[in-house]
Design a protein around this motif. Structure first.
Motif, PDB file in Angstrom:
ATOM      1  N   PRO A 132       0.809  -1.229   0.000  1.00  0.00           N
ATOM      2  CA  PRO A 132       0.000   0.000   0.000  1.00  0.00           C
ATOM      3  C   PRO A 132       0.839   1.274   0.000  1.00  0.00           C
ATOM      4  N   GLY A 133       2.014   1.233   0.604  1.00  0.00           N
ATOM      5  CA  GLY A 133       2.827   2.445   0.700  1.00  0.00           C
ATOM      6  C   GLY A 133       3.721   2.700  -0.494  1.00  0.00           C
ATOM      7  N   ARG A 134       3.681   1.858  -1.507  1.00  0.00           N
ATOM      8  CA  ARG A 134       4.568   2.046  -2.655  1.00  0.00           C
ATOM      9  C   ARG A 134       4.158   3.287  -3.434  1.00  0.00           C
ATOM     10  N   ASP A 135       5.141   4.097  -3.814  1.00  0.00           N
ATOM     11  CA  ASP A 135       4.872   5.323  -4.572  1.00  0.00           C
ATOM     12  C   ASP A 135       4.809   4.981  -6.055  1.00  0.00           C
ATOM     13  N   ARG A 136       3.614   4.717  -6.540  1.00  0.00           N
ATOM     14  CA  ARG A 136       3.448   4.291  -7.929  1.00  0.00           C
ATOM     15  C   ARG A 136       3.779   5.414  -8.907  1.00  0.00           C
ATOM     16  N   ALA A 137       3.590   6.649  -8.495  1.00  0.00           N
ATOM     17  CA  ALA A 137       3.885   7.769  -9.387  1.00  0.00           C
ATOM     18  C   ALA A 137       5.372   7.812  -9.727  1.00  0.00           C
ATOM     19  N   VAL A 138       6.233   7.519  -8.757  1.00  0.00           N
ATOM     20  CA  VAL A 138       7.674   7.506  -9.003  1.00  0.00           C
ATOM     21  C   VAL A 138       8.023   6.412 -10.004  1.00  0.00           C
ATOM     22  N   ASP A 139       7.404   5.237  -9.851  1.00  0.00           N
ATOM     23  CA  ASP A 139       7.635   4.161 -10.808  1.00  0.00           C
ATOM     24  C   ASP A 139       7.157   4.558 -12.198  1.00  0.00           C
ATOM     25  N   ALA A 140       6.033   5.260 -12.270  1.00  0.00           N
ATOM     26  CA  ALA A 140       5.528   5.704 -13.572  1.00  0.00           C
ATOM     27  C   ALA A 140       6.485   6.694 -14.223  1.00  0.00           C
ATOM     28  N   LEU A 141       7.065   7.586 -13.430  1.00  0.00           N
ATOM     29  CA  LEU A 141       8.036   8.535 -13.971  1.00  0.00           C
ATOM     30  C   LEU A 141       9.269   7.811 -14.506  1.00  0.00           C
ATOM     31  N   ARG A 142       9.729   6.797 -13.798  1.00  0.00           N
ATOM     32  CA  ARG A 142      10.897   6.040 -14.262  1.00  0.00           C
ATOM     33  C   ARG A 142      10.579   5.319 -15.568  1.00  0.00           C
ATOM     34  N   ALA A 143       9.384   4.730 -15.660  1.00  0.00           N
ATOM     35  CA  ALA A 143       9.001   4.038 -16.894  1.00  0.00           C
ATOM     36  C   ALA A 143       8.915   5.011 -18.060  1.00  0.00           C
ATOM     37  N   LEU A 144       8.316   6.180 -17.840  1.00  0.00           N
ATOM     38  CA  LEU A 144       8.207   7.180 -18.900  1.00  0.00           C
ATOM     39  C   LEU A 144       9.582   7.675 -19.329  1.00  0.00           C
TER      40      LEU A 144
END
Length: 388
Positions: free
Chosen positions: A25-37
């Motif tokens: 639950p605490g994972r920052d998905r937005a940061v992962d999305a930025l890395r993927a982009l």
């Protein structure tokens, strides 16, 4: 009773739900999305601006940005290295702080971080050592061998910088972004304003990418706000525009063969201010991306891209060259693949080749993904998703 048939769409939906449920639950998905982009931006940028021109029996590298300078704006959304270093600074700062809280020392923490970055590298070096030796022994044109090997190994400069900045995480966590920015400013003043030596610019390889990295570390501490994001975006964009319009910096944010100055090799002040603007935009996009990645299918795609980030990055140039080499079997130069990038027709033809580049990259990913995942080839699951 007839058994229900699991269509590919249903299987994909079921997988997405499992990945979504396995995500902490605490994972920052937005940061992962930025890395993927960021990774996908670099790949798309290289595929669009890197041409291998058939010149008789030889292949030489070319770029459409030289004969078509009006394409320079295309490099702006596709030059995403600053976003990647922003995320790297954020993730390394968070990881180092968590390791210290667990009582893990700097050495074991660094070994674990560097191991994840270096595992996929061995396969690339081994394959291209064999390919290079085979080309030389077969009597291939030396210029062609140099072009291909250089293109295949060109991503390694990025990996070396990332390794160095990862090792410097304890310093990065304490360093204010204005310090490396001041170094970049003074280096460019010495190079371009005072006629200093060209080699001085290589100081900016470390200082230039330290700027977004230290911004990421500050982000991990919770310092930048949405207001700071707006300031970074507006200030970075205004500074970049001023440097391009009035200080003579190139408009293209990637290197252009034959150009007297490259914004990227080594990084210039314009590239750094442009990266600051991108970091500001990334901060502003955090909340929308967090909402977007709550969709299971979107999050699964983002998680997959993150689990394979280094494999995708290291092998995307090899995929381009594999398609180019296979295209030579046609017996004539193919538009957008072997022809000189000198007009809009080439751009349209190159766009048509992108799906084949993606297929070739998928083949590379299938063959070499286990090197990044520590020897396993399973689908993303609870343990895989938790890896930062």
């Amino acid at each position: 009773m007839r058994e229900s048939v699991q269509t590919p769409a249903r299987r994909l939906t079921a997988l997405a739900r499992r990945v979504d449920a396995a995500t902490p639950p605490g994972r920052d998905r937005a940061v992962d999305a930025l890395r993927a982009l960021a990774i996908l931006g670099v790949v798309a940028g290289h595929w669009l601006v890197t041409a291998l021109v058939a010149d008789g029996a030889a292949l030489r590298a070319a770029s459409p940005l030289g004969p078509m300078p009006w394409l320079a704006p295309v490099s702006w959304p596709l030059q995403t290295l600053a976003v990647f270093f922003l995320v790297a600074g954020y993730v390394c700062a968070k990881s180092h702080a968590a390791a210290r809280a667990r009582g893990t020392g700097y050495g074991p923490w660094l070994a674990a971080r560097l191991g994840r970055l270096l595992r996929p590298l061995g396969a690339l070096l081994a394959l291209w050592a064999a390919v290079g030796a085979g080309l030389v022994l077969s009597g291939a044109d030396p210029a062609t061998v140099h072009t291909l090997v250089k293109l295949a190994l060109s991503p390694l400069w990025f990996l070396l910088v990332l390794l160095a900045l990862t090792a410097a995480t304890p310093l990065v966590r304490r360093l204010h972004p204005l310090w490396p920015l001041a170094v970049v400013l003074h280096v460019d003043l010495a190079r371009f304003g005072l006629g200093g030596p060209a080699w001085l610019g290589w100081v900016n390889v470390a200082a230039g990418w330290l700027v977004p990295c230290t911004l990421g570390a500050a982000w991990a501490r919770g310092e930048p706000t949405r207001h700071a994001g707006r300031v970074l975006l507006a200030g970075g964009a205004a500074a970049t525009a001023g440097l391009v319009l009035w200080a003579g910096y190139p408009a293209a944010m990637v290197g252009v063969p034959g150009a007297p100055v490259s914004n990227l090799n080594p990084p210039t002040l314009a590239a750094v201010t442009f990266g600051i603007a991108q970091c500001g935009l990334a901060l502003l996009l955090r909340e929308p991306l967090a909402r977007w990645t709550r969709r299971p299918l979107v999050w699964t795609a983002v998680a997959f891209a993150n689990l394979s980030a280094m494999t995708i990055f290291l092998w995307h140039q090899t995929a381009l060259m594999a398609v180019t080499a296979l295209g030579l079997l046609a017996g004539r130069p193919l538009p957008g693949l072997h022809t000189v990038p000198d007009g809009p027709g080439w751009v349209l033809a190159r766009l048509a080749w992108l799906p084949l580049f993606a297929v070739a990259l998928a083949v590379c990913w299938t063959a070499f993904r286990t090197h990044e995942r520590g020897g396993t080839a399973r689908a993303p699951g609870a343990k895989a998703v938790q890896r930062a």
